[in-house]
Motif scaffolding. Structure first.
Motif, PDB file in Angstrom:
ATOM      1  N   ARG A 807       0.994  -1.177  -0.202  1.00 64.64           N
ATOM      2  CA  ARG A 807       0.063   0.045   0.072  1.00 64.64           C
ATOM      3  C   ARG A 807       0.908   1.173   0.111  1.00 64.64           C
ATOM      4  NH1 ARG A 807      -2.270  -3.109   4.157  1.00 64.64           N
ATOM      5  NH2 ARG A 807      -1.692  -1.470   5.642  1.00 64.64           N
ATOM      6  N   HIS A 808       1.398   1.516  -1.221  1.00 66.63           N
ATOM      7  CA  HIS A 808       2.503   2.499  -1.087  1.00 66.63           C
ATOM      8  C   HIS A 808       2.150   3.920  -0.953  1.00 66.63           C
ATOM      9  CE1 HIS A 808       5.728  -0.270  -2.276  1.00 66.63           C
ATOM     10  NE2 HIS A 808       4.827  -0.789  -3.267  1.00 66.63           N
ATOM     11  N   GLU A 809       0.837   4.233  -1.487  1.00 68.77           N
ATOM     12  CA  GLU A 809       0.331   5.690  -1.378  1.00 68.77           C
ATOM     13  C   GLU A 809       0.089   5.974   0.324  1.00 68.77           C
ATOM     14  OE1 GLU A 809       0.047   8.482  -3.309  1.00 68.77           O
ATOM     15  OE2 GLU A 809       1.229   7.380  -4.646  1.00 68.77           O
ATOM     16  N   GLU A 810      -0.522   4.945   0.838  1.00 68.00           N
ATOM     17  CA  GLU A 810      -0.836   4.988   2.284  1.00 68.00           C
ATOM     18  C   GLU A 810       0.517   4.992   2.826  1.00 68.00           C
ATOM     19  OE1 GLU A 810      -2.130   2.301   5.941  1.00 68.00           O
ATOM     20  OE2 GLU A 810      -3.087   1.886   3.922  1.00 68.00           O
ATOM     21  N   ALA A 811       1.588   4.348   2.660  1.00 70.33           N
ATOM     22  CA  ALA A 811       2.873   4.451   3.211  1.00 70.33           C
ATOM     23  C   ALA A 811       3.677   5.800   3.009  1.00 70.33           C
ATOM     24  CB  ALA A 811       3.774   3.357   2.754  1.00 70.33           C
ATOM     25  N   ALA A 812       3.521   6.338   1.661  1.00 72.17           N
ATOM     26  CA  ALA A 812       4.075   7.718   1.267  1.00 72.17           C
ATOM     27  C   ALA A 812       3.191   8.707   2.504  1.00 72.17           C
ATOM     28  CB  ALA A 812       3.973   7.919   0.075  1.00 72.17           C
ATOM     29  N   GLY A 813       1.788   8.687   2.470  1.00 75.54           N
ATOM     30  CA  GLY A 813       1.326   9.709   3.375  1.00 75.54           C
ATOM     31  C   GLY A 813       1.932   9.598   4.887  1.00 75.54           C
ATOM     32  N   ALA A 842       6.786   6.997  -2.799  1.00 79.39           N
ATOM     33  CA  ALA A 842       6.375   8.009  -3.703  1.00 79.39           C
ATOM     34  C   ALA A 842       6.886   7.494  -5.082  1.00 79.39           C
ATOM     35  CB  ALA A 842       6.989   9.194  -3.414  1.00 79.39           C
ATOM     36  N   ALA A 843       8.030   6.840  -5.162  1.00 75.66           N
ATOM     37  CA  ALA A 843       8.641   6.497  -6.394  1.00 75.66           C
ATOM     38  C   ALA A 843       7.834   5.197  -6.743  1.00 75.66           C
ATOM     39  CB  ALA A 843       9.959   5.933  -6.122  1.00 75.66           C
ATOM     40  N   HIS A 844       7.471   4.628  -5.916  1.00 72.63           N
ATOM     41  CA  HIS A 844       6.250   3.222  -6.438  1.00 72.63           C
ATOM     42  C   HIS A 844       5.018   3.795  -6.978  1.00 72.63           C
ATOM     43  CE1 HIS A 844       7.900  -0.731  -5.884  1.00 72.63           C
ATOM     44  NE2 HIS A 844       8.576  -0.325  -4.863  1.00 72.63           N
ATOM     45  N   GLY A 845       4.728   4.813  -6.703  1.00 71.91           N
ATOM     46  CA  GLY A 845       3.462   5.648  -7.123  1.00 71.91           C
ATOM     47  C   GLY A 845       3.712   6.390  -8.685  1.00 71.91           C
ATOM     48  N   GLY A 846       4.880   6.431  -9.066  1.00 69.79           N
ATOM     49  CA  GLY A 846       5.169   7.245 -10.023  1.00 69.79           C
ATOM     50  C   GLY A 846       5.756   8.757  -9.855  1.00 69.79           C
TER      51      GLY A 846
END
Length: 1002
Positions: A807-813, A842-846
């Motif tokens: 869950r990369h977006e959640e992790a970035a937040g 964030a990189a995983h999210g593009g």
């Protein structure tokens, strides 16, 4: 340089670039063809080499000059000129139709190489043989005759490479036999890839994988390699000779040689226990160098008295080791009867029969909470040489490891004060060469095969003799008959007799008559009529004669529920200087009211502790008990902060997560090793201080929570994780009952972190989420609240949890918010770490540009805050560079980080950086390098992180599939899928199972 010199000072190196020295001064040998000529002559020292042989060796058939003889003369002239400044006579002489080199054969590194190999084959023990081979391999400085042209140099290179590989195979076989190199699998796997079809290398790799618990991979190695292996030697059937005719290898009943790849396959499939055996025996001095010999027995008593038949019986039993089963002797008897003293005396008498060491543990069976076998096993394993990170997590696993470590060793184990058979059984060795002495207040009928010995009070004459030896024969003789009366009043129990006699010896004005009358009064007041009551009467008599200061020390030291207390902690508890505390406690030791199990450590016999606690409850006010506990807790936390700083160079902004004040400076700790040793040794006292804080509302739970946090920071090892998590849970319960939100938040964060590190991700997420909610409830703007640091750390842990589950977006937040809080707090290192976590997700999210900027800033922030942080920043940057399409930059950063982590002995990050390097190699199409990189750190991952282990198995399986090793790939990927499934990491499990489905059917 005009004087004559001896050629004996010449030295030549051929195991690398060709070089020469005269003494310590290197000789410039000139152009490649000159050195090629010298190499041919060195290959035949003292013998004449004809012109034709020289020319062919230097130039071959098609590249010779028009006039080879003239060219040779020029090369010889130049070489002689090179030697002229050092030697009056040239070592190169003309002989007939050729030239010879007059130098001693021993002057070359090749001669030394072959001498060492020959010595290694002369039947030396395994450890010594391996050291000879290691010394031989250290002579090599690269490719032999590197850079030299011509057929001769090529032939020498090929010949020496074969010798080197054969010697390397022998050294690896010894590594496998001795079983003391965790990195063996990585080295053997790399060599198997580099040199396919070598049976000895395949066998080493199979054995190493099987011993590492990777049995499926060991079998797959053979299946993948068998097509490239030469025909195997077969073992002749029993009773037949080794001569065999044509086709004999296929004869019915033939078996492969047991140590060949095919033989190992059969032995693995049959479960041959010898393949999992302990290290082979080497010479005593070599074994001592690699295996510590613990000597944990307490000191024997100079005045040990009596018990002759019992000592003889125990000695006879211990002399019977070496049969089919381990010898177990169980002593039972009431408290104070002298079981421990008898066991230690007998053990010391028998210690010479156990040259590999003696282990001792007080199991605290008479306490409300006896010791857990898992904790004792962890201590025993460390004492026997097992690194803390290698200690398995559960009782059953530790017990199995303990029995394996003791295989082939002669060790005596003394288990004092056992609660019951279930506490003892996991601590029993499996080797019949070991022996065990157990003491318990109750008989232990459940111990199969044990020899039971009842320990009764001393006979009257032996009790009187003990009393006389301690009190002094002159004083006893001056009042005839009273010694017998006193020992009878003591129930003839050695503990009571010893305390009564010590009281008399310490007070020259005390008469035997007064002592006897005092004992009668104490027994009458307490209506004492059994043995333990007699002991208590003796305690009371000695206690009532203490000075007020001594009596206070006797009472207060019983406050923490710990086996013993170190002098610095005792001084804090008593509110005295260390010197004053030492004087008080040593006086109590002299009176036998305390014992000292080690230098500067003080504890009670359990009966004495019970008496001291009764006096504490009756004579000390609640306020004084709370004050003493508060002093101990404050000292423990202050010292733990210093330990954290010494061990991790902690950022001042992170030193106290709740800004909890302490009143004292704590104990100074100079090095990280000192810090870890202190925190590990004091863990029972720290646990006792936390328990006191949880039970006493007058004590600050914030200090208790911070102390547990520091335990987790410094004692980052598997053996402590469960203990720390349990202490944190206890604090959350107490804090919840008191509505003390900040300590509850910190305790939940600590417990969640411990659960995270043992891969219990869902439980960790729930606990950390509750910590975040608590922090946010403390202030509308949580980053300025009293638990702001806890909040930021909890957010960062949530980010890691979300990352593991994809869950990369959640992790970035979560990570981005944590970075903002750390920035506001001025915690640069923590901010850098949070930016690294944010950038990866964030990189995983593009968001590649944003991610790269964040990672670079994070690395800069961490670079100036200590070597561990700097390496961590490089690792975080490498992760992001890989995702941003810069594989070479990522590889350089990951490799540099791994080297630094290895130097700093940060195993979990070393494994993580190695995994990252392996992935980069794999993604760049370098499957061989990917497999080597993954194998190199897989043993570390197995010790530190199941998630990392699965990731490395994933990478290794993918690389092996690319290299045409489908069976090995299937074994690795299958193991990875199982680990991911166990951890609940479904996205990675799905990806691995897709790779498994794509492999060709076996």
């Amino acid at each position: 340089m005009g004087e004559t010199r001896e050629t004996g000072e010449l030295r030549f190196a051929l195991l690398g670039p060709l070089r020469a020295w005269y003494g310590e001064e290197e000789i410039a040998l000139g152009r490649p063809q000159q050195r090629a000529l010298l190499a041919v002559l060195l290959d035949a020292p003292g013998r004449t080499v004809a012109h034709g042989v020289l020319a062919e060796g230097i130039w071959g058939d098609g590249a010779a000059p028009a006039d080879p003889r003239k060219a040779l003369q020029l090369l010889v002239h130049r070489l002689r000129s090179a030697f002229r400044p050092y030697l009056a006579e040239s070592p190169i002489v003309r002989v007939g139709d050729g030239y010879a080199l007059r130098v001693p054969d021993a002057g070359t590194d090749i001669a030394e190489w072959r001498r060492l190999l020959a010595e290694a084959e002369n039947g030396t023990p395994p450890h010594a043989t391996r050291e000879l081979l290691r010394t031989a391999h250290r002579l090599w400085d690269g490719e032999p005759l590197a850079g030299l042209p011509g057929p001769h140099a090529e032939a020498v290179r090929a010949r020496l490479a074969g010798e080197r590989l054969t010697a390397l195979e022998r050294r690896l076989e010894l590594d496998a036999e001795l079983d003391d190199r965790p990195a063996l699998t990585a080295e053997a796997a790399a060599l198997c890839l580099e040199h396919p079809g070598r049976p000895r290398l395949v066998a080493v790799l199979m054995r190493a994988l099987h011993r590492a618990g990777r049995t499926a991979e060991a079998l797959a190695v053979y299946e993948d390699a068998r097509a490239s292996l030469p025909p195997e030697p077969r073992a002749a059937p029993a009773g037949q000779g080794t001569r065999r005719g044509p086709g004999a290898a296929d004869a019915p009943g033939d078996a492969p040689a047991p140590d060949s790849p095919a033989g190992l396959q059969l032995r693995i499939l049959r479960g041959d226990p010898a393949l999992l055996g302990g290290p082979a025996d080497g010479p005593a001095e070599a074994a001592a160098a690699v295996r510590p010999v613990p000597e944990q027995l307490p000191a024997d008593l100079d005045d040990f008295t009596g018990r002759g038949p019992a000592v003889d019986a125990l000695a006879d039993r211990l002399a019977g080791t070496g049969g089919r089963a381990v010898v177990v002797s169980a002593l039972d008897g009431m408290g104070g009867v002298g079981k421990t003293t008898l066991a230690v005396h007998a053990a010391r008498r028998a210690a010479g029969r156990f040259p590999d060491g003696q282990l001792f543990a007080d199991l605290r069976g008479a306490d409300p909470t006896p010791r857990e076998p898992a904790a004792v096993l962890a201590e025993f394993l460390r004492a026997l040489g097992t690194a803390a990170e290698d200690v398995p997590p559960g009782t059953a696993e530790r017990s199995a490891c303990y029995r394996s470590v003791l295989t082939g060793r002669r060790v005596l184990v003394v288990l004092d004060n056992a609660a019951g058979p279930e506490q003892v059984e996991p601590l029993l060795p499996g080797s019949a060469d070991c022996a065990v002495l157990v003491t318990s207040r109750t008989r232990l009928p459940g111990l199969a095969g044990a020899h039971h010995l009842r320990v009764d009070p001393l006979p009257a004459d032996e009790a009187a003799e003990l009393f006389t030896r301690i009190a002094g024969p002159d004083r006893v003789a001056a009042e005839p008959g009273l010694a017998e009366e006193i020992v009878a009043a003591c129930g003839r129990l050695p503990l009571a007799v010893r305390i009564a006699a010590s009281r008399l010896a310490a007070d020259p004005g005390l008469t035997l008559a007064a002592l006897s009358e005092g004992l009668r009064d104490e027994r009458r007041l307490a209506a004492l009529d059994d043995g333990e009551r007699a002991v208590e009467a003796t305690f009371a008599l000695s206690y009532h004669r203490l000075t007020p200061e001594e009596a206070r020390a006797f009472r207060l030291l019983a406050l923490p529920d710990a086996p013993d207390v170190a002098l610095p902690c005792a001084a804090a508890l008593l509110d005295r200087s260390e010197a004053a505390a030492d004087e008080l406690l040593e006086k109590l030791v002299d009176l036998n009211l305390l014992h000292s199990p080690g230098f500067g450590r003080y504890g009670y016999h359990d009966l004495v502790r019970a008496y001291a606690r009764a006096r504490l409850a009756e004579e000390e006010s609640g306020t004084e008990r709370s004050s003493a506990a508060a002093r101990l807790l404050d000292f423990c936390l202050a010292t733990a902060r210093r330990a954290d700083t010494a061990a991790r160079s902690v950022d001042p902004a992170e030193q106290s997560l709740l800004d909890t004040p302490v009143t004292g400076p704590g104990r100074p700790l100079a090095t990280g090793a000192d810090a870890v040793r202190w925190m590990r040794d004091q863990a029972p006292v720290h646990a006792a201080a936390v328990a006191l804080a949880c039970a006493d509302p007058a004590l600050p739970l914030a200090q208790a929570a911070e102390l547990v946090d520091k335990m987790g920071s410094v004692l980052f090892e598997r053996t402590q994780t469960a203990v720390i998590a349990t202490l944190a849970a206890r604090i959350t319960e107490a804090a919840g009952a008191r509505r003390d939100l900040a300590p509850e938040a910190l305790a939940r964060y600590v417990r969640g972190s411990m659960l995270w590190h043992v891969n219990r991700y869902e439980e960790s997420r729930e606990e950390i989420t509750r910590a975040v909610v608590l922090c946010e409830s403390l202030a509308p703007d949580a980053d300025a609240g009293p638990a702001a640091r806890v909040w930021a750390k909890a957010l960062l842990t949530l980010a890691g949890n979300a990352r593991v589950n994809g869950r990369h977006e959640e992790a970035a937040g979560h990570a981005g918010r944590a970075a903002e809080v750390f920035r506001a707090l001025g915690a640069e290192r923590a901010e850098g770490g949070a930016l690294g976590e944010f950038a990866f997700n964030a990189a995983h999210g593009g968001r590649l540009d944003e991610a790269r900027r964040a990672a670079e800033r994070g690395a800069r922030l961490m670079s100036g805050t200590g070597p561990v942080s700097a390496a961590t920043g490089r690792y975080y940057l490498a992760r992001v560079l890989r995702l941003c399409g810069d594989p070479e930059g990522a590889l350089a950063a990951a490799t540099g980080a791994r080297v630094e982590f290895a130097r700093l002995q940060v195993a979990v990050f070393e494994a993580a950086a190695g995994d990252l390097a392996a992935r980069i190699h794999a993604e760049s199409g370098r499957a061989t390098l990917a497999a080597e990189a993954a194998e190199a750190v897989l043993p570390l991952a197995r010790k530190t992180s199941a998630a990392l282990e699965a990731a490395l198995l994933h990478t290794l399986g993918s690389a092996l599939a690319s290299l045409g090793r489908p069976r090995q790939a299937r074994a690795c990927l299958g193991d990875a899928a199982e680990v991911y499934a166990r951890l609940g990491i479904t996205a990675e499990e799905t990806a691995v199972r897709a790779l498994l489905a794509a492999l060709p059917s076996p």
